[in-house]
Structures are given as C-alpha cells and as structure tokens.
Design an enzyme around this catalytic site. Structure first.
Site, short mmCIF file in Angstrom:
data_model
loop_
_atom_site.label_atom_id
_atom_site.label_comp_id
_atom_site.label_asym_id
_atom_site.label_seq_id
_atom_site.Cartn_x
_atom_site.Cartn_y
_atom_site.Cartn_z
N TYR A 141 30.40 -14.39 -2.96
CA TYR A 141 29.19 -13.65 -2.58
C TYR A 141 27.90 -14.41 -2.87
CZ TYR A 141 31.14 -9.01 -1.61
OH TYR A 141 31.78 -7.94 -1.07
N LYS A 189 43.89 -17.34 -6.52
CA LYS A 189 44.66 -18.02 -5.46
C LYS A 189 44.84 -19.47 -5.91
CE LYS A 189 46.60 -18.20 -1.35
NZ LYS A 189 47.85 -17.48 -0.99
N ASP A 221 47.31 -12.54 -2.60
CA ASP A 221 48.13 -12.02 -1.49
C ASP A 221 49.29 -11.17 -2.04
OD1 ASP A 221 49.19 -14.36 -2.54
OD2 ASP A 221 49.83 -15.19 -0.61
N ASP A 245 36.41 -6.87 -4.41
CA ASP A 245 35.87 -5.97 -3.39
C ASP A 245 37.01 -5.45 -2.51
OD1 ASP A 245 33.88 -4.70 -1.76
OD2 ASP A 245 34.14 -6.31 -0.30
N ASP A 249 39.09 -1.46 -2.57
CA ASP A 249 39.20 -0.57 -1.40
C ASP A 249 40.68 -0.26 -1.15
OD1 ASP A 249 36.42 -0.58 -0.85
OD2 ASP A 249 36.79 -0.64 1.32
C1 IPM Z 1 30.92 -2.52 -2.65
C2 IPM Z 1 30.29 -2.72 -1.30
C3 IPM Z 1 29.23 -3.82 -1.41
C4 IPM Z 1 29.94 -5.08 -1.82
C5 IPM Z 1 28.41 -4.06 -0.13
C6 IPM Z 1 27.73 -2.79 0.33
C7 IPM Z 1 27.42 -5.17 -0.31
O1 IPM Z 1 31.25 -3.00 -0.35
O2 IPM Z 1 30.18 -2.21 -3.60
O3 IPM Z 1 32.13 -2.66 -2.77
O4 IPM Z 1 30.52 -5.78 -0.98
O5 IPM Z 1 29.93 -5.39 -3.01
MN MN Z 2 33.32 -2.86 -1.08
#
Ligand code: IPM
Ligand code: MN
Length: 365
Positions: A141, A189, A221, A245, A249
């Site tokens: 990032y 990785k 992975d 990140d 999710d």
């Molecule tokens: C998160 C979000 C953020 C990230 C975005 C909105 C920049 O996806 O907090 O997980 O990628 O960190």
């Molecule tokens: Mn996110």
C-alpha cells in the site's frame, strides 16, 4: 473521565452506522460517570465534494488532537475513474499514516447465532475465534516507487518493509497471543518474495522473546484455503498490509457477514477505529445497513484506548443478546427462518443501546 473522540462518518453508509454506534457508546460509558467529548469532521468523498480534498487540514488537526478517531467508511462509485491519488480512499490512507498506528486488529469470531448465515458448515466455523493483525503502514500500500507511466504503458507498486516495521507488528501479535491461546500464524509468500523471506526471518527473531507462544508460518495462498477449511486452528494471524486486507474480507465469511467485522488500529500517536467493511454506497440512506461492526468497533475503542473493559464487555454482550433474541439486519438473514425479526439500521442500533442500558442498570442495582 472525558473521552475526546473525533468522529469522521465519511461516505455511503458511514453516517448511519456511526450514528448508531455513538448512541451505544454514550449509553455504555454514562453509567460509569464518563462522557464523550465529540467532534465531527469530514473525510473521503464528502470532503472532496465540500473541501476539494479527501483529508482536509482541519480534519487532520482535529484527529491529531483527539484521544481516538472513530471512522465510518470512505469511498463512492462516482470517483471510480480517478487515479488512486485523487480518490476518497487516499484520505483514509493519509490519515492512517499521520496517526501512525501500524497494527490493525481485526477480530473474527463466529457468533453461534449466526453460524447458519455463513455459507460454511456450522461444524467448521462454530467456535472459531481469530485475531488478525494486519500491518497497516507499509507493504504494497505504501511502498515506493509506485506509478502508472501512461506513456510507457507500464505501472508498478512496491512491497517494501524494513526489519523494524516487521518486528514491531510481530511483537504486537505475540503480545496479543499471550493473552489468548498462545499461537501465532505469520502469513507471507516466502517461496517467491524476498520481502517475505525477511518478514519470516524477523518474525522468528521476535518469537524468541516469547517462548510461551508457538509460531507457525503459512503461505498466503495456502492460508486462504486453510481459513475456510479449518478456521478453528488459528489464534493470532499476523500479515502484510494487502495480504491482511484480502484475508480479513475472506474471514468475514466465518462471522456470517462483512457487516460483523470491527477493527482498531493501535501503536501510533492516536488510535483509529473503523469497521473493516466499506461504504456500500448502494445501501446508503435506506436504513438497511448493518451497524453491528461499527458498534463492536466502539467496544474496541473503549478497550484499547480507555481501558473501559467492563463497558466494552457490556456492548459485546448486548450484541450477542440481541442476536440471541432473533433480531437481524437483512445481511444476516440468508433464508428466512422462523423466529427471526429483520430490523433496519436505526432499530438495530436502538435494540443494542436499550440492551446495554438494561444490563448496566441491573449491574448497578
Ligand atoms: C479496509 C478497506 C481500505 C483498505 C480501503 C477503503 C482503502 O478496504 O479498511 O479494509 O484497503 O485498507
Ligand atoms: Mn478491505
């Protein structure tokens, strides 16, 4: 005590969910004689619209002057054609960088009541309880160089870390593990990337200072698969910014909804609290968004910034109770089952607030 908090509701569903979470926070702290000293500022798309920039100077100044920042969400589809440097998200990344918190804690636990809502089988997820520690200020990032050279038709980003950056986040992970099930899984990785090899080596060095904690390493992975097949085997998981990140999710599937995932970022000048989900522009203003991730984020704020453990516990217990009684937001209902009542954002927030109030009344009488 006065809790000096900057609220940045942001975009999409951000304002609705933060409103509910703040009402719950107020309720939770007042029984102990504490008050919230709130300030509100713009960030993200709303700030681009009003101030011409996603992180206005007065928002940043107020954030640095607060004891904790409570953020809703940023992002809106109308900015999709802009480069990353001009999008709402950059405001959040700049805020994270300025506040300096490098360890983003994302607890994922399967509420028993919600196991039916997950596409994963109940016997796989029931009892899963994982603390993700996502490195938040380095890696892909933030690494330089980063650029899209339009003329050359070439673009690049850089996954870069220093040993110190890895060591400090690893230390946070081991410390958390000491108060949990004493197991750290580091995800990288290292079979392909030098940066991952240094990451792994550094984690092993830090591990020597924590002989009571076991450490294992997984490739990103393979980890993505293990997480779905055997989530109960993991305790604390520490990983690079973008790996974290993506993995979190994915892990939200264990909780039944991305709308259940809180987060808090610690280690810097001011801690930053934000639900792990996005701004969900298509749900905005309809009173259907799930405020529970943000409400649980409020509990993290009380715990990690103000050491109000009892108040934080009261919020988590209230969320559990409300779920036990069959109340759900629409994202928490897969097939309509008997005994479930679907509530809007406001009504769900109010149920949790009421439940916190009742608990604290009983506790003090
Ligand atoms: C998160 C979000 C953020 C990230 C975005 C909105 C920049 O996806 O907090 O997980 O990628 O960190
Ligand atoms: Mn996110």
């Amino acid at each position: 005590m006065k809790l000096k908090i900057l609220v940045t509701p942001g975009d999409g569903i951000g304002p609705e969910i933060t409103e509910q979470a703040i009402a719950v926070l107020k309720e939770a702290v007042q029984a102990g004689g504490h008050t919230l000293q709130l300030d509100y500022k713009r960030i993200g798309g709303v700030a681009i619209d009003h101030d011409g920039t996603p992180l206005p100077a007065d928002t940043l100044a107020a954030a640095l002057d607060s004891e904790a920042v409570f953020l809703g969400a940023v992002g809106d589809d109308k900015f999709n054609s802009l480069p990353p440097s001009k999008r709402p998200e950059i405001g959040l990344l700049q805020l994270r960088e300025a506040l300096g918190g490098y360890a983003n804690l994302r607890p994922v636990f399967a509420f028993h009541e919600l196991t039916d809502n997950s596409p994963l089988r109940p016997e796989i997820i029931d009892g899963a309880d994982i603390m993700f520690v996502r490195e938040l200020l380095g890696g892909l990032y933030f690494g330089k160089p980063r650029e899209w050279d339009h003329a050359k038709g070439e673009a690049w980003n850089t996954m870069r870390y220093t040993r110190d950056e890895v060591a400090r986040v690893a230390r946070t992970a081991f410390q958390l593990a000491q108060h949990r099930r004493k197991h750290v899984t580091s995800v990288d990785k290292a079979n392909v990337l030098e940066v991952s090899q240094m990451w792994r080596d550094t984690v092993n060095q830090v591990a020597r200072d924590f002989p009571d904690v076991t450490v294992e390493h997984q490739f990103i992975d393979a980890m993505s698969m293990h997480l779905m097949k055997r989530p109960r085997d993991f305790d604390v998981v520490v990983t690079e910014n973008m790996f974290g990140d993506i993995l979190t999710d994915e892990a939200s599937v264990i909780t039944g909804s991305l709308g259940m995932l809180p987060s808090g970022t610690i280690g810097g000048k001011v801690n930053l609290y934000e639900p792990a989900h996005g701004s969900a522009p298509k749900h905005a203003g309809k009173n259907i968004a799930n405020p529970l991730a943000t409400i649980l984020t409020g509990a993290m704020l009380l715990r990690h910034s103000f050491e109000l453990e009892a108040e934080a516990d009261a919020i988590v217990r209230a969320v559990r109770k409300v779920l036990e009684r069959g109340f759900r937001t629409q994202d928490l209902v897969r097939t309509h089952a008997e005994g479930l009542t679907v509530l809007g954002t406001r009504e769900m927030g109010e149920k949790v607030r009421e439940t916190v109030e009742k608990q604290l009344l009983t506790a003090s009488s």
